[in-house]
Structures are given as C-alpha cells and as structure tokens.
Write a protein that holds these residues in place. Structure first.
Motif, PDB file in Angstrom:
ATOM      1  N   UNK A 316       0.836  -1.207   0.000  1.00  0.00           N
ATOM      2  CA  UNK A 316       0.000   0.000   0.000  1.00  0.00           C
ATOM      3  C   UNK A 316       0.868   1.253   0.000  1.00  0.00           C
ATOM      4  N   UNK A 317       1.939   1.249   0.785  1.00  0.00           N
ATOM      5  CA  UNK A 317       2.831   2.411   0.827  1.00  0.00           C
ATOM      6  C   UNK A 317       3.362   2.742  -0.560  1.00  0.00           C
ATOM      7  N   UNK A 318       3.748   1.715  -1.307  1.00  0.00           N
ATOM      8  CA  UNK A 318       4.292   1.945  -2.644  1.00  0.00           C
ATOM      9  C   UNK A 318       3.205   2.362  -3.628  1.00  0.00           C
ATOM     10  N   UNK A 319       2.087   1.676  -3.603  1.00  0.00           N
ATOM     11  CA  UNK A 319       1.048   1.900  -4.603  1.00  0.00           C
ATOM     12  C   UNK A 319       0.191   3.128  -4.345  1.00  0.00           C
ATOM     13  N   UNK A 320       0.435   3.829  -3.259  1.00  0.00           N
ATOM     14  CA  UNK A 320      -0.226   5.127  -3.070  1.00  0.00           C
ATOM     15  C   UNK A 320       0.303   6.149  -4.071  1.00  0.00           C
ATOM     16  N   UNK A 321       1.453   5.850  -4.669  1.00  0.00           N
ATOM     17  CA  UNK A 321       2.028   6.641  -5.761  1.00  0.00           C
ATOM     18  C   UNK A 321       2.377   8.069  -5.369  1.00  0.00           C
ATOM     19  N   UNK A 322       2.679   8.315  -4.075  1.00  0.00           N
ATOM     20  CA  UNK A 322       3.069   9.658  -3.648  1.00  0.00           C
ATOM     21  C   UNK A 322       4.559   9.761  -3.312  1.00  0.00           C
ATOM     22  N   UNK A 323       5.248   8.629  -3.235  1.00  0.00           N
ATOM     23  CA  UNK A 323       6.667   8.653  -2.893  1.00  0.00           C
ATOM     24  C   UNK A 323       7.527   8.857  -4.141  1.00  0.00           C
ATOM     25  N   UNK A 324       7.173   9.870  -4.895  1.00  0.00           N
ATOM     26  CA  UNK A 324       7.865  10.125  -6.150  1.00  0.00           C
ATOM     27  C   UNK A 324       9.264  10.693  -5.944  1.00  0.00           C
ATOM     28  N   UNK A 325       9.517  11.305  -4.793  1.00  0.00           N
ATOM     29  CA  UNK A 325      10.821  11.917  -4.529  1.00  0.00           C
ATOM     30  C   UNK A 325      11.738  11.023  -3.696  1.00  0.00           C
ATOM     31  N   UNK A 326      11.256   9.847  -3.311  1.00  0.00           N
ATOM     32  CA  UNK A 326      12.047   8.960  -2.458  1.00  0.00           C
ATOM     33  C   UNK A 326      13.331   8.532  -3.162  1.00  0.00           C
ATOM     34  N   UNK A 327      14.482   8.832  -2.522  1.00  0.00           N
ATOM     35  CA  UNK A 327      15.772   8.494  -3.100  1.00  0.00           C
ATOM     36  C   UNK A 327      16.509   7.412  -2.316  1.00  0.00           C
ATOM     37  N   UNK A 328      16.289   7.358  -1.001  1.00  0.00           N
ATOM     38  CA  UNK A 328      17.009   6.405  -0.165  1.00  0.00           C
ATOM     39  C   UNK A 328      16.033   5.629   0.707  1.00  0.00           C
ATOM     40  N   UNK A 329      16.113   4.302   0.669  1.00  0.00           N
ATOM     41  CA  UNK A 329      15.234   3.440   1.455  1.00  0.00           C
ATOM     42  C   UNK A 329      16.071   2.385   2.166  1.00  0.00           C
ATOM     43  N   UNK A 330      15.914   2.310   3.501  1.00  0.00           N
ATOM     44  CA  UNK A 330      16.599   1.303   4.306  1.00  0.00           C
ATOM     45  C   UNK A 330      15.568   0.515   5.099  1.00  0.00           C
ATOM     46  N   UNK A 331      15.613  -0.809   4.996  1.00  0.00           N
ATOM     47  CA  UNK A 331      14.658  -1.674   5.685  1.00  0.00           C
ATOM     48  C   UNK A 331      15.439  -2.724   6.457  1.00  0.00           C
ATOM     49  N   UNK A 332      15.160  -2.826   7.764  1.00  0.00           N
ATOM     50  CA  UNK A 332      15.893  -3.736   8.633  1.00  0.00           C
ATOM     51  C   UNK A 332      14.918  -4.578   9.448  1.00  0.00           C
ATOM     52  N   UNK A 333      15.060  -5.884   9.347  1.00  0.00           N
ATOM     53  CA  UNK A 333      14.294  -6.822  10.180  1.00  0.00           C
ATOM     54  C   UNK A 333      12.788  -6.570  10.115  1.00  0.00           C
ATOM     55  N   UNK A 334      12.275  -6.459   8.915  1.00  0.00           N
ATOM     56  CA  UNK A 334      10.838  -6.291   8.699  1.00  0.00           C
ATOM     57  C   UNK A 334      10.337  -7.491   7.899  1.00  0.00           C
ATOM     58  N   UNK A 335       9.566  -8.357   8.560  1.00  0.00           N
ATOM     59  CA  UNK A 335       9.095  -9.564   7.902  1.00  0.00           C
ATOM     60  C   UNK A 335       8.119  -9.305   6.770  1.00  0.00           C
ATOM     61  N   UNK A 336       7.552  -8.105   6.706  1.00  0.00           N
ATOM     62  CA  UNK A 336       6.592  -7.797   5.654  1.00  0.00           C
ATOM     63  C   UNK A 336       7.217  -7.510   4.304  1.00  0.00           C
ATOM     64  N   UNK A 337       8.534  -7.425   4.255  1.00  0.00           N
ATOM     65  CA  UNK A 337       9.203  -7.159   2.981  1.00  0.00           C
ATOM     66  C   UNK A 337       9.364  -8.478   2.225  1.00  0.00           C
ATOM     67  N   UNK A 338       8.603  -8.630   1.171  1.00  0.00           N
ATOM     68  CA  UNK A 338       8.629  -9.833   0.341  1.00  0.00           C
ATOM     69  C   UNK A 338       9.030  -9.452  -1.076  1.00  0.00           C
ATOM     70  N   UNK A 339       9.105 -10.456  -1.938  1.00  0.00           N
ATOM     71  CA  UNK A 339       9.419 -10.184  -3.348  1.00  0.00           C
ATOM     72  C   UNK A 339       8.366  -9.279  -3.970  1.00  0.00           C
ATOM     73  N   UNK A 340       7.089  -9.506  -3.636  1.00  0.00           N
ATOM     74  CA  UNK A 340       6.014  -8.677  -4.168  1.00  0.00           C
ATOM     75  C   UNK A 340       6.160  -7.233  -3.701  1.00  0.00           C
ATOM     76  N   UNK A 341       6.425  -7.049  -2.415  1.00  0.00           N
ATOM     77  CA  UNK A 341       6.568  -5.706  -1.870  1.00  0.00           C
ATOM     78  C   UNK A 341       7.765  -4.990  -2.487  1.00  0.00           C
TER      79      UNK A 341
END
Length: 620
Positions: A316-341
């Motif tokens: 949902x965060x990605x498909x809201x289509x508002x993070x157009x300026x996002x340049x840096x993303x760091x994700x640590x120990x989040x089980x919700x991060x899958x191939x689809x996400x």
C-alpha cells in the motif's frame, strides 16, 4: 563583592537596603523553588559572624539588584560569588533586565554561535547554570549526555538554560533520567528559536512535554525521540499540528507510539517532511499507508524492526504513488518485505537511488530480478544477512541496472552457483565500489567473475575474506581499467607480497587508501613497492603484518609518500625501538600514527617521538 559595593551607577545599594519598606518590587513567585534547589547543593559550613552584607538580603531583593547590573559581563562575574547568586542569576530573563539611562543593556548576537557539550560527571545543574550565565545569550547548540550520579541534571538545570539561552537552536538530552515534562516545558517557553530537538532515554518525559514544545517552538525542523517510554500519540499529533517546518523525524523504541501518532504527524507535515526513521514501534500497516499517501516530500525513509507491519503495508505504501521523490530506502528486520513488496517499491518509486536491506529473510532472487527490472535510477545496493539471495540475484542487479556501489555482508546464500563463463554475461561498466564481507560461500572464482564483469572498479573492500588468495584477487586487480583508489584487505590472511606488488605496479598512480591490517604474509618487499610507486597514497595500514624496522626505514625515507596522512603499525611485533628515530623523520603531512601493541617500543621512546612529531596524533 567589592565590585558591587563600590558600584556607583545609580546608587543601587543604599536604595535596596531600604527596599523592604517600599512597594512595587518584582517578585516572581515561580522562581522561588529554583533558589531552593541550588541551595540544597551547597555544603553546610559553620562560619563566624560577619558584618551585614548583600548575602543577608532575601532572594527577591538580591534578584532586584542583580537585574540592574550594567551588563552581561558583570552578571557573569557575579555568578562566581556563590551558588546562591548563581541560582538567582539563572532566573533573570532578558525581559527582566533593567536598562540604565545611558543606553542600557549591551546587545549580543541574536542567533547565537557557541556550542557546549556536557557528559557524565560534569553534567550537573550547577554546570548548566554557570554555562547559561557565561555564554551570555550566545549559545546555539547544547548536548547533555548522561549526568552526575549524585547530583544529576534535573528540571532546574534545564530551566537555567531556558532562562539564559534564548538563542538556543539545537538541544540533545541523552540518558538523563531526572528530567521531566516541567524542564522540557521551560526549554520550550524560553528557547522559542529551537530548531532541532533530540531526546533519548528520558523516561519521565511524556506527551505533555512534547505538546509544550509544539506550541512554543514553531521553527522546529528536526525531532528525534528514542527510548522514551511515556511519549505517545498525543504528543506527536501536537507536533504535526503546530510545527509546520518539520523536515526530519526519528522515533525509536517508544512503546506508546501507534498508528494514530504517525498518521497525525505525517499527514500534517506532508509538504515539508523529508526524512523519516521509524524503529521498534508497535505500528501496523496503516502507518505505512499514511506515509505512502502523504509522503510527497519524503526523500529518505528508514524502517526497522516493525514486527506488526505485513506485506500489505509495504504494498500500500508503494502503490499510493506519492513517494515520487524517495531516493534512499533502508529496511531492517521487517518480515513484511517480500518479493512482491520489493517489486512494488521499485515500480512506484521512480527516483529511488539507494536501497539497503538487512535481515529481510523473505527476499529471494525473484524479488531481486523484479526490483532490478524497475529500478532504473538505482546507484547503490546493500544486502546484509539476506540469506535467500544468491549470486544469480546479485548478478541480475549488476547487468540490468546502472548501479555504482554494491555491498554484500553476511549473505550466506551468495556462493558459487554460476555455470556460465564470464564471456557469456553482459558487463557492468557502471560499478565503482564493491564490498564483500563475511560471505563464506563467496570464493576466489566468484570474485574473479565479478572482476571480469566490472572493469571500472575504483574501491574494493574485502575485509575478513579469509579464504581469499592471490589467485582470486589478481584477476580483479588486472581487469580494473579505471585505477583502484581505495583498497581494504584487512583480515585477508592468505595474501602475499605477490598481490601487493602487482597492486602497487598497476594502480600506484591512483591508490589513496590501502588497508593490509592482519595480512601476516605481507613483508618489507611490499613496503618497498608501495614506497616506490604509490605517489598519491594518503592512508596506509600495515597493522599486524610482517613489516620490520627495515620496512619502517623505507617508509620514512620515501620521497614518493609526500601525501601520507595516516600510518598504522599497530601490533607489528617486529618493529622495535630502532624505528623510533626513523619515524621521527616522517614528513609534516603525517597527521596520525598508530603504534598500539608495538611491545618493543617503550613509553619513553613514544614520549620522545611525540616531542619530535608534535603536530601528529600518536596512539600508543
């Protein structure tokens, strides 16, 4: 004391000695408790009877005298008289000062320029109060870390800062357990120009203190709250309503912060909030949804240990289509991060340049391929403890994107799994930096393959690559056409002079940093090649190598090493006191010298060396 008794500006003393008979004096009732707090710290001493003096006056009268002093220098000097005078002076705000007939109070720079740090035993209420008086309104940045175990920083100390430092812009309060909402409220009311606030491990601060900050510090641009167990949604919502200039938000390990707090803050700061870090919070998918929907200005996003966020939240965060300026993303120990996400993030965040994934156990090669196909602007990728990603997934990123920096740390799945020769794979001419650490399945053959595919490497970090040998590294060195600039081979215990000699011969004209810490088979022969060929070298680490006094003599006399700033010989057991006079001849470019654990060099020798290399920072 004598200066005050002899002061003749307006005959203040005779006037105030008769003051109890007059009316109209300024008696701020809320200041009395502060006097008492400082008074409790003074040791009780028996004194002989002395003639009457200013010390016999009540605090209120002393307050009236001190606020009529001609300038801040005089008030600063008066603070040295006693803790009682210091306590009274800390309650005098700028609005309380009485101007004289000849122009009044001297002016100080309104935005401040001084920085002060208080840590451990020196962090007390008295030291903060003295600093507030001494800086005379020019303090811009204050850091308080820890506090005195017996007389720690309390609300009284922060109140003194609030009273004397109205120009304060940056405040950091870490591990100060006695500070409460009252102290933070005083800061908020007295330091309205505050721009950055950092609170860590302050258990007595709650939403009430944050609300005071929100209502008074409208210029707040950065807020960090870490391990504050009583801060919750209400305080964050207040920050969102009032602090419309907020650009950076960091919230870590606050158990009362939920979706409502994140939603209220993010939705109200959608036009300015550029950096968000959320760690160890009991938030769910809704929070990420709000970030995705209101994150119009977000360029840097870090999400760590969010156990209640699932795949749906990231999608949902990605498909809201508002993070157009996002340049840096760091994700640590989040089980919700899958191939689809991960694929959705790459598809819906077109400006993404930097991605770091740590302990994302559900990411596989399929996710890396999907990500690589959409991440057209990707410049750097860091994978740490992502064990289901193999060399196939890594190569998919290398050959599809224009990546410049790749880092693989503790990825157990990265191993020799490629059956195709390098000639059948497309090259990656964009990669400039490669880091591979603690990946036991990654062997010499894998490194040689990467070296052939990436001919434009400028920086390599293979620290801890225990199985690496000359046969694995030489092809990479030979195929690097751009010229290596930074090389870290610390812990590569099997490398020999053969590799280092080749490195110096081929890349000596570009090499600026070389780390050979722990390369026990590297000898003086390598030092000779480095000294002759590495003309732009700035940092050299030969710690725990086989270098001897002869090697040190070569380094000390090398004209080519005129730019060398940092030299480390820590743990070199063959370097003796004979090297001390040689090291004393090192050039003025040397800024740091590490001789720790060189047991054959005495403390006396180090002292002599320090006298000769007085400009150099020597560790021993």
């Amino acid at each position: 004391m004598a200066a005050l008794l002899n002061y003749g500006g307006n005959d203040v003393l005779p006037f105030f000695l008769a003051a109890p008979k007059l009316r109209g004096f300024y008696h701020p009732a809320h200041k009395k408790p502060r006097f008492a707090l400082f008074a409790e710290e003074e040791e009780e001493e028996e004194e002989e009877e002395k003639p009457s003096s200013l010390d016999s006056l009540p605090n209120e009268i002393l307050f009236e005298i001190l606020r009529r002093l001609p300038g801040s220098r005089e008030r600063s000097a008066s603070a040295c008289v006693s803790k009682r005078w210091l306590a009274v002076l800390t309650t005098i705000r700028a609005s309380d000062i009485v101007k004289d007939e000849e122009g009044g109070e001297e002016q100080v720079e309104s935005d401040g320029f001084l920085t002060r740090d208080f840590e451990g035993e020196v962090a007390t209420d008295v030291s903060l109060a003295a600093m507030a008086i001494a800086t005379r309104g020019c303090l811009r940045k204050l850091s308080v870390e820890g506090s005195n175990l017996r007389r720690g920083v309390t609300d009284c100390g922060l109140a003194a800062v609030a009273s004397g430092c109205p120009s304060l812009r940056v405040l950091s309060v870490w591990s100060v357990p006695l500070v409460t909402d009252a102290g933070l409220s005083e800061i908020a009311k007295g330091c309205r120009m505050l721009e950055k606030l950092d609170l860590s491990q302050c258990p007595l601060i709650s939403d009430k203190g944050l609300i005071a900050v929100a209502q008074n510090c409208l210029n707040l641009t950065s807020l960090t709250i870490e391990s504050c167990a009583n801060v919750g949604n209400e305080g964050l919502q207040a920050i969102g309503r009032h602090c419309r200039k907020l650009r950076s938000l960091t919230i870590k390990d606050c158990p009362l912060v939920g979706d409502q707090g994140i939603a209220g803050l993010v939705s109200s700061s959608s036009s300015t909030l550029a950096r968000i870090t959320l760690q160890g919070l009991p938030i769910g998918d809704a929070s990420l949804g709000f970030i995705g929907y209101y994150g119009n200005a977000v360029v840097d996003l870090t999400l760590s240990r969010l156990e209640n966020v699932g795949e749906r939240g990231f999608w949902v965060m990605a498909n809201a289509l508002r993070l157009q300026k996002l340049k840096s993303l760091a994700i640590n120990s989040c089980g919700g991060v899958t191939d689809l996400a991960l694929g959705s993030i790459a598809k819906c965040c077109p400006s993404l340049k930097h991605l770091r994934l740590r302990r994302c156990c559900y990411i596989t090669d399929a996710g890396m391929r999907a990500f690589a196909g959409e991440a057209t602007e990707l410049e750097s990728l860091q994978l740490e403890e992502c064990d289901r990603v193999t060399l196939i997934g890594v190569l998919a990123v290398l050959v599809v994107t224009k990546i410049k920096k790749l880092s693989l740390v503790k990825c157990l799945g990265v191993k020799d799994t490629i059956n195709h020769p390098a000639t059948q794979l497309p090259s990656c001419k964009s990669l400039r930096s490669l880091k591979i650490c603690s990946c036991p399945g990654f062997t010499n053959d894998s490194l040689a393959l990467v070296g052939k595919l990436c001919p434009q490497l400028e920086a390599i970090d293979l620290s801890g690559f225990i199985s690496l040998s000359d046969d694995g590294l030489l092809p990479l060195i030979g195929n690097s056409a751009a010229g290596l600039v930074e090389v870290n081979l610390s812990g590569c215990i099997n490398l020999t002079d053969t590799t280092i000699t080749t490195l110096a011969e081929k890349h000596g004209a570009t090499l600026k940093l070389l780390n050979l810490d722990g390369c026990k088979n590297v000898t003086d022969n390598s030092v000779l090649e480095i000294s002759d060929r590495c003309c732009v070298l700035e940092e050299l680490d030969m710690s725990r190598s086989a270098i001897t006094d002869y090697g040190v003599a070569i380094l000390a006399s090398a004209r080519q090493l005129s730019l060398l700033r940092i030299l480390s010989l820590a743990g070199c057991c063959k370097v003796t006191q004979k090297s001390v006079p040689l090291l004393g001849n090192m050039g003025r470019s040397l800024e740091g010298l590490n001789l720790q654990f060189c047991n054959l060099i005495s403390a006396q020798d180090i002292g002599l060396l320090e006298e000769k290399l007085w400009w150099c920072d020597i560790l021993s």
